[in-house]
Design an enzyme around this catalytic site. Structure first.
Site, PDB file in Angstrom:
ATOM      1  N   LYS A 280       0.850  -1.198   0.000  1.00  0.00           N
ATOM      2  CA  LYS A 280       0.000   0.000   0.000  1.00  0.00           C
ATOM      3  C   LYS A 280       0.880   1.240   0.000  1.00  0.00           C
ATOM      4  O   LYS A 280       1.696   1.419   0.903  1.00  0.00           O
ATOM      5  CB  LYS A 280      -0.899  -0.020   1.231  1.00  0.00           C
ATOM      6  N   ASP A 285      -2.457  10.807   3.143  1.00  0.00           N
ATOM      7  CA  ASP A 285      -3.806  10.382   3.509  1.00  0.00           C
ATOM      8  C   ASP A 285      -4.470  11.431   4.386  1.00  0.00           C
ATOM      9  O   ASP A 285      -4.188  11.541   5.572  1.00  0.00           O
ATOM     10  CB  ASP A 285      -3.751   9.031   4.243  1.00  0.00           C
ATOM     11  N   LYS A 292      -9.438  13.228   8.709  1.00  0.00           N
ATOM     12  CA  LYS A 292      -8.678  13.059   9.945  1.00  0.00           C
ATOM     13  C   LYS A 292      -8.654  14.392  10.685  1.00  0.00           C
ATOM     14  O   LYS A 292      -8.333  15.426  10.106  1.00  0.00           O
ATOM     15  CB  LYS A 292      -7.243  12.610   9.625  1.00  0.00           C
ATOM     16  N   ASP A 303       1.912   6.804   5.228  1.00  0.00           N
ATOM     17  CA  ASP A 303       0.912   5.818   4.812  1.00  0.00           C
ATOM     18  C   ASP A 303       1.357   5.059   3.555  1.00  0.00           C
ATOM     19  O   ASP A 303       0.640   4.190   3.076  1.00  0.00           O
ATOM     20  CB  ASP A 303      -0.440   6.500   4.566  1.00  0.00           C
ATOM     21  N   ASP A 362     -11.751   7.008   4.963  1.00  0.00           N
ATOM     22  CA  ASP A 362     -10.446   6.842   5.596  1.00  0.00           C
ATOM     23  C   ASP A 362     -10.057   5.368   5.714  1.00  0.00           C
ATOM     24  O   ASP A 362      -8.991   5.049   6.215  1.00  0.00           O
ATOM     25  CB  ASP A 362     -10.445   7.502   6.981  1.00  0.00           C
ATOM     26  N   GLU A 364      -9.297   3.610   3.163  1.00  0.00           N
ATOM     27  CA  GLU A 364      -8.990   3.603   1.729  1.00  0.00           C
ATOM     28  C   GLU A 364      -7.919   2.594   1.351  1.00  0.00           C
ATOM     29  O   GLU A 364      -7.886   2.103   0.217  1.00  0.00           O
ATOM     30  CB  GLU A 364      -8.561   5.004   1.284  1.00  0.00           C
ATOM     31  N   ARG A 366      -7.394  -0.475   2.126  1.00  0.00           N
ATOM     32  CA  ARG A 366      -7.895  -1.801   1.748  1.00  0.00           C
ATOM     33  C   ARG A 366      -8.512  -1.809   0.357  1.00  0.00           C
ATOM     34  O   ARG A 366      -8.553  -2.848  -0.297  1.00  0.00           O
ATOM     35  CB  ARG A 366      -8.900  -2.292   2.801  1.00  0.00           C
TER      36      ARG A 366
END
Length: 520
Positions: A280, A285, A292, A303, A362, A364, A366
């Site tokens: 990933k 993010d 957030k 991230d 959030d 995202e 996956r």
């Protein structure tokens, strides 16, 4: 610090600047096998070890200077590893890191290492060599690329440190240094700020790495991703300043030549089924419209640590010359807010036909991983699959920063992970996953939620969601392909400086999976 660390087999001829001896807190004085060394240093070894302030605590370094020029080294460095009964992989790594910092402070470029009887009785030479390499490479990492006019002055070229190790530990130490250097490259990439490290930047970096070490590299851009039905990757990245993409790196194996991925047809050419790595790489993010808040957006350049680790793993295995074929997919996107950004309540279709109702923008990571897993397992028919991602805050609540969460569908594959973790000190804890957790992800208006409407089993939810995309049968049953999901949200970065890592990225996963694949 050092630009590079090299390992050579110890030779009795050349006199090093320093001889480093690892000693335990409860060792005899002098330790067994060191009487001649004690005599060479005029009994100073015994006297130092008898002093009350010397307790051989883990990482304690004490320097002894000879009374004349006939000693086997210009100085002797005693490196503490704590009590004999508490010797551990992590302890030796910490001691090796402290030694590297000690040598750098003294501006030394040549050291011979002796592990001492206590260590050689507790661990194999290969294990000791791996720990030495892990600790030393971790300690010498620096990230000063963006220091400007008010930063470091009069930069000088960093020296190389040559480490002489016993011949029985040399191969493992040399391999460990390769993996450790690759991990440091992954750390540098992870620390690069989001205004620089965009998806196109990662593409350029991967192409450079591929040319350097002999990988093949291709890119699935947004247009091709749309043709392939990668609705998750496109949804997450559609609000970003740069379009999303998926980077494909391939190592054909030491006996073959790198080639462009050709999918299932490659199996007809007699090629072995590969190991598939998926990372990933969310370059920043914001959380999207599930924004957030309260300062939790700080550090979200990290991230992408799962993706940067996968890039580091591929760099390492190519330089190690492993015989196993390996394919890596790095899913790259920015999760930003824009009039075109994806929303809560959107329903998207991923590349294996599974539909997903977005309940949290959030969650995202996956979504991009799901497309990569579904595409990779269909296209390459791998023998085993690993994915790495800073996926959930829940895994940090469960395990803290000491271990990654692991979900593994195959006992034999998990045994390989455990062995590699024991060798490298990059630990993981196996977590549960069965159909009951998969059922938690079912939605009313689509096949799945991307995040269940309850907080229960939060880190397991991520793994349960991903399990629907590992293999063509996965939407309807648990994956049959051996698969290990590593949630590295707690281990990818360090919030405070310690003996092994300064505050920032750790490169977790590079050493672990490079070691696992090297021994496949």
């Amino acid at each position: 610090m050092y630009k590079q660390i090299k390992a050579t087999a110890a030779s009795g001829r050349a006199r090093p600047q320093a001889l480093a001896l690892f000693v335990t807190k409860d060792a005899a004085v002098p330790p067994p096998g060191t009487r001649s060394l004690d005599r060479a240093f005029a009994g100073q070894l015994s006297r130092v070890m008898q002093r009350p302030e010397f307790d051989a605590g883990t990482g304690q370094c004490t320097t002894i200077y000879p009374a004349n020029g006939e000693a086997p080294a210009e100085r002797l460095v005693l490196v503490g590893i704590g009590p004999r009964e508490a010797i551990s992989t992590r302890g030796v790594c910490l001691a090796a890191a402290a030694l590297a910092r000690h040598l750098a402070a003294a501006k030394l470029t040549n050291v011979r290492v002796e592990f001492g009887e206590a260590l050689t009785a507790a661990m194999t030479p290969a294990h000791l060599g791996a720990c030495l390499a892990h600790g030393m490479t971790s300690a010498v990492f620096t990230f000063d690329r963006f220091q400007g006019a008010a930063g470091r002055e009069n930069r000088k070229a960093l020296p190389t440190l040559t480490v002489r190790v016993p011949s029985t530990a040399h191969d493992a130490a040399a391999a460990g240094l390769i993996a450790g250097t690759a991990a440091n490259h992954a750390r540098e990439l992870a620390a690069t700020p989001p205004n620089v490290a965009t998806p196109p930047f990662l593409v350029t970096h991967c192409r450079q790495v591929a040319r350097k070490v002999g990988l093949s590299c291709k890119v699935i851009d947004a247009k091709r991703a749309a043709r392939l039905g990668m609705g998750g990757l496109l949804a997450v990245g559609q609000g970003g300043s740069k379009p999303p993409c998926m980077i494909v790196l391939e190592w054909e194996g030491a006996k073959g030549k790198p080639r462009r991925a050709t999918g299932a047809s490659s199996r007809t050419q007699g090629q072995a089924d590969p190991i598939l790595l998926v990372g990933k790489a969310i370059t920043f993010d914001t959380g999207g419209y599930s924004l957030k808040v309260g300062g939790t957006m700080k550090g979200m350049k990290y991230d992408k640590c799962g993706g940067t680790a996968v890039i580091g793993i591929m760099e390492a295995i190519a330089q190690l010359g492993v015989s196993q074929r390996v394919v890596a997919l790095i899913a790259c996107a920015e999760n930003m807010i824009d009039t075109n950004a994806f929303r809560v309540d959107d329903i998207i279709t991923l590349c294996n036909g599974v539909t997903v109702e977005v309940t949290n923008t959030d969650a995202e990571g996956r979504l991009v991983l799901a497309d990569a897993l579904a595409y990779g397992t269909r296209m390459y028919r791998p023998k085993a699959v690993f994915d790495l991602a800073t996926l959930t805050g829940g895994v940090v609540v469960a395990l803290g920063n000491h271990m990654a969460g692991a979900w593994c569908t195959d006992d034999a594959l998990w045994h390989r992970v455990e062995k590699a973790a024991a060798m490298t000190g990059e630990r993981a804890w196996r977590m549960p996953l069965d159909q009951s957790y998969r059922d938690m992800m079912k939605a009313s208006h689509a096949d799945l939620h991307n995040s269940a409407p309850v907080r229960a089993a939060h880190p397991i939810q991520g793994a349960a969601f991903l399990s629907h995309f590992v293999g063509e049968q996965a939407p309807r049953q648990m994956p049959t392909i051996p698969w290990c999901h590593l949630d590295i949200a707690g281990t990818a970065t360090s919030d405070e400086s310690n003996a092994l890592h300064d505050k920032g990225p750790t490169g977790y996963g590079v050493r672990l999976l490079a070691e696992l694949i090297r021994r496949w």
